[in-house]
Design a protein around this motif. Structure first.
Motif, PDB file in Angstrom:
ATOM      1  N   ALA A 168      -2.838 -18.879 -14.414  1.00 40.69           N
ATOM      2  CA  ALA A 168      -3.636 -17.333 -13.425  1.00 40.69           C
ATOM      3  C   ALA A 168      -4.499 -17.938 -12.621  1.00 40.69           C
ATOM      4  N   GLY A 169      -4.807 -19.482 -12.553  1.00 39.38           N
ATOM      5  CA  GLY A 169      -5.763 -19.774 -11.896  1.00 39.38           C
ATOM      6  C   GLY A 169      -5.075 -20.676 -10.472  1.00 39.38           C
ATOM      7  N   ILE A 170      -5.088 -21.988 -10.592  1.00 36.33           N
ATOM      8  CA  ILE A 170      -4.475 -22.693  -9.450  1.00 36.33           C
ATOM      9  C   ILE A 170      -3.107 -22.310  -9.149  1.00 36.33           C
ATOM     10  N   GLY A 171      -2.228 -21.802 -10.165  1.00 39.39           N
ATOM     11  CA  GLY A 171      -0.848 -21.376  -9.961  1.00 39.39           C
ATOM     12  C   GLY A 171      -0.638 -20.262  -8.713  1.00 39.39           C
ATOM     13  N   ILE A 172      -1.840 -19.456  -8.761  1.00 39.72           N
ATOM     14  CA  ILE A 172      -1.916 -18.313  -7.704  1.00 39.72           C
ATOM     15  C   ILE A 172      -2.698 -18.616  -6.640  1.00 39.72           C
ATOM     16  N   ALA A 173      -3.582 -19.481  -6.931  1.00 39.43           N
ATOM     17  CA  ALA A 173      -4.804 -19.676  -5.670  1.00 39.43           C
ATOM     18  C   ALA A 173      -4.517 -20.782  -4.899  1.00 39.43           C
ATOM     19  N   GLU A 174      -3.576 -21.665  -5.132  1.00 42.80           N
ATOM     20  CA  GLU A 174      -3.329 -22.722  -4.150  1.00 42.80           C
ATOM     21  C   GLU A 174      -2.993 -22.311  -2.948  1.00 42.80           C
ATOM     22  N   ASP A 175      -2.024 -21.342  -2.627  1.00 44.77           N
ATOM     23  CA  ASP A 175      -1.951 -20.846  -1.137  1.00 44.77           C
ATOM     24  C   ASP A 175      -3.002 -20.422  -0.555  1.00 44.77           C
ATOM     25  N   TRP A 176      -4.271 -20.186  -1.125  1.00 45.98           N
ATOM     26  CA  TRP A 176      -5.389 -19.705  -0.334  1.00 45.98           C
ATOM     27  C   TRP A 176      -5.987 -20.903   0.578  1.00 45.98           C
ATOM     28  N   PHE A 177      -5.518 -21.980   0.204  1.00 48.68           N
ATOM     29  CA  PHE A 177      -5.941 -23.248   1.069  1.00 48.68           C
ATOM     30  C   PHE A 177      -4.927 -23.857   1.893  1.00 48.68           C
ATOM     31  N   ASP A 178      -5.209 -23.925   3.113  1.00 50.53           N
ATOM     32  CA  ASP A 178      -4.375 -24.689   4.124  1.00 50.53           C
ATOM     33  C   ASP A 178      -4.043 -26.125   3.723  1.00 50.53           C
ATOM     34  N   VAL A 179      -3.170 -26.729   4.050  1.00 51.24           N
ATOM     35  CA  VAL A 179      -2.872 -28.043   3.722  1.00 51.24           C
ATOM     36  C   VAL A 179      -3.702 -29.191   4.071  1.00 51.24           C
ATOM     37  N   ASP A 180      -4.425 -28.813   5.162  1.00 49.29           N
ATOM     38  CA  ASP A 180      -5.629 -29.812   5.500  1.00 49.29           C
ATOM     39  C   ASP A 180      -7.060 -29.459   4.771  1.00 49.29           C
ATOM     40  N   HIS A 181      -7.099 -28.654   4.124  1.00 52.35           N
ATOM     41  CA  HIS A 181      -8.476 -28.116   3.536  1.00 52.35           C
ATOM     42  C   HIS A 181      -8.588 -29.244   2.276  1.00 52.35           C
TER      43      HIS A 181
ATOM     44  N   TYR B 164      -7.992 -26.948 -22.063  1.00 53.23           N
ATOM     45  CA  TYR B 164      -7.821 -25.481 -22.339  1.00 53.23           C
ATOM     46  C   TYR B 164      -7.869 -24.641 -21.129  1.00 53.23           C
ATOM     47  N   HIS B 165      -8.801 -25.442 -20.222  1.00 60.38           N
ATOM     48  CA  HIS B 165      -9.261 -24.324 -19.026  1.00 60.38           C
ATOM     49  C   HIS B 165      -9.095 -24.934 -17.758  1.00 60.38           C
ATOM     50  N   ALA B 166      -8.607 -26.254 -17.749  1.00 58.88           N
ATOM     51  CA  ALA B 166      -8.405 -27.002 -16.426  1.00 58.88           C
ATOM     52  C   ALA B 166      -7.446 -26.212 -15.424  1.00 58.88           C
ATOM     53  N   GLY B 167      -7.860 -26.105 -14.261  1.00 55.53           N
ATOM     54  CA  GLY B 167      -7.047 -25.525 -13.287  1.00 55.53           C
ATOM     55  C   GLY B 167      -7.315 -23.772 -13.217  1.00 55.53           C
ATOM     56  N   ASN B 168      -8.359 -23.366 -14.066  1.00 53.20           N
ATOM     57  CA  ASN B 168      -8.486 -22.043 -14.035  1.00 53.20           C
ATOM     58  C   ASN B 168      -9.342 -21.625 -12.817  1.00 53.20           C
ATOM     59  N   LEU B 169      -9.568 -20.129 -12.656  1.00 55.27           N
ATOM     60  CA  LEU B 169     -10.205 -19.795 -11.658  1.00 55.27           C
ATOM     61  C   LEU B 169     -11.543 -20.159 -11.194  1.00 55.27           C
ATOM     62  N   ALA B 170     -12.234 -20.580 -12.366  1.00 57.27           N
ATOM     63  CA  ALA B 170     -13.757 -21.076 -12.349  1.00 57.27           C
ATOM     64  C   ALA B 170     -13.439 -22.571 -11.450  1.00 57.27           C
ATOM     65  N   ASP B 171     -12.401 -23.303 -11.983  1.00 52.03           N
ATOM     66  CA  ASP B 171     -12.286 -24.678 -11.592  1.00 52.03           C
ATOM     67  C   ASP B 171     -11.876 -24.472  -9.808  1.00 52.03           C
ATOM     68  N   VAL B 172     -11.218 -23.586  -9.611  1.00 52.19           N
ATOM     69  CA  VAL B 172     -10.750 -23.206  -7.918  1.00 52.19           C
ATOM     70  C   VAL B 172     -12.004 -23.092  -7.420  1.00 52.19           C
ATOM     71  N   GLN B 173     -13.061 -22.387  -7.885  1.00 47.63           N
ATOM     72  CA  GLN B 173     -14.042 -22.005  -6.961  1.00 47.63           C
ATOM     73  C   GLN B 173     -15.026 -23.273  -6.882  1.00 47.63           C
ATOM     74  N   LYS B 174     -15.187 -23.852  -8.043  1.00 44.83           N
ATOM     75  CA  LYS B 174     -16.013 -25.215  -8.176  1.00 44.83           C
ATOM     76  C   LYS B 174     -15.641 -26.127  -7.503  1.00 44.83           C
ATOM     77  N   HIS B 175     -14.307 -26.571  -7.598  1.00 45.22           N
ATOM     78  CA  HIS B 175     -13.503 -27.693  -7.060  1.00 45.22           C
ATOM     79  C   HIS B 175     -13.397 -27.310  -5.392  1.00 45.22           C
ATOM     80  N   ALA B 176     -13.089 -26.252  -4.888  1.00 50.62           N
ATOM     81  CA  ALA B 176     -13.243 -25.878  -3.517  1.00 50.62           C
ATOM     82  C   ALA B 176     -14.541 -26.361  -2.845  1.00 50.62           C
ATOM     83  N   LEU B 177     -15.477 -25.739  -3.469  1.00 58.30           N
ATOM     84  CA  LEU B 177     -16.861 -25.975  -2.902  1.00 58.30           C
ATOM     85  C   LEU B 177     -17.011 -27.484  -2.950  1.00 58.30           C
ATOM     86  N   LEU B 178     -16.814 -28.338  -4.105  1.00 57.44           N
ATOM     87  CA  LEU B 178     -17.072 -29.829  -4.128  1.00 57.44           C
ATOM     88  C   LEU B 178     -16.313 -30.437  -3.227  1.00 57.44           C
ATOM     89  N   CYS B 179     -14.953 -30.240  -3.151  1.00 59.26           N
ATOM     90  CA  CYS B 179     -14.328 -30.927  -2.003  1.00 59.26           C
ATOM     91  C   CYS B 179     -14.758 -30.714  -0.763  1.00 59.26           C
TER      92      CYS B 179
END
Length: 258
Positions: A63-76, A8-23
């Motif tokens: 509303a999460g990864i749908g808008i935030a994906e472009d925050w990250f370069d392809v090599d991030h 129900y929540h996968a890919g939301n903005l919380a996931d974006v923050q968590k997964h960006a730092l984790l990766c």
């Protein structure tokens, strides 16, 4: 307990923050030739279909990864891991932490993943079948305490509970203190929700009282996903934060504030 399902929540903005730092952490740690261990206490199913009725119903991914994906370069590292998941499972696939981590680990690295929910555990085993991961169908904290210190000793533990049990907020600082005593070189990353009632503050006070080494506390805020939704932000508390992570955290803070 056993009712929470992250679809129900996968890919939301919380996931974006968590997964960006984790990766970012796993990518940095993987630049050294020494092998490492990756552990996760609450793994979920590992792979999510963003076109599934549950995901579409909440709209959190849009509303999460749908808008935030472009925050990250392809090599991030987050963008690279997400691309690898999509290449393997389709354009609407979203990787949970275990599957994203698997894209950044190397031969010789070890994974220990815990998931207690029966259906989620079955799905996790299916998602990770191509990877050398040990799936533990048991309480995540029990797994972490049993495995730590892991072999290889160098590594990262992600603690990412659903917080369905209010006792988690009291339990987690004690668990982290015990784990750090056993595994003082391990990176321990805790995700927590920021709720309107600020439930997380007492937990963070207890964590900060322990004077753990090289800690990073990073929080972002965002609008509630829908009317009545209690979560208004996302936080990560990291022990033994890898070099350079503060810079990534600052970059994320600016992105979330725009």
């Amino acid at each position: 307990m056993l009712s929470y399902q992250h679809i129900y929540h996968a890919g939301n903005l919380a996931d974006v923050q968590k997964h960006a730092l984790l990766c970012a952490m796993l990518d940095y740690m993987g630049q050294k030739p020494k092998p490492m261990s990756y552990l996760e206490t609450h793994s979920g199913r590992g792979l999510y279909d963003l076109e599934a009725p549950e995901a579409v119903k909440t709209g959190e991914a849009e509303a999460g990864i749908g808008i935030a994906e472009d925050w990250f370069d392809v090599d991030h590292p987050f963008r690279r891991a997400l691309k690898a998941v999509r290449d393997g499972f389709g354009e609407q696939a979203y990787g949970g932490s275990p599957l994203l981590a698997a894209q950044l680990l190397r031969a010789g690295d070890k994974m220990h993943l815990a998931e207690l929910h029966p259906r989620e555990g079955d799905a996790l085993e299916d998602a990770m079948v191509m990877f050398d991961a040990k799936i533990h169908r048991r309480d995540g904290f029990e797994m972490a305490q049993a495995v730590c210190p892991p072999t290889p000793r160098r590594g990262l533990l992600l603690i990412d509970p659903s917080y369905e049990l209010k006792t988690d907020y009291d339990l987690i600082p004690k668990q982290i203190a015990k784990l750090h005593r056993k595994w003082n070189v391990g990176v321990i990353a805790l995700w927590y929700p920021i709720l309107k009632d600020q439930t997380h503050l007492q937990m963070l006070t207890a964590l900060e009282f322990q004077n753990l080494p090289k800690t990073l506390r990073h929080e972002v805020r965002f609008p509630a996903a829908r009317e009545g939704h209690r979560m208004i932000g996302s936080g990560m508390f990291i022990v033994n934060a890898p070099y350079g992570l503060h810079d990534e955290a600052k970059r994320l803070s600016k992105l979330f504030s725009t």
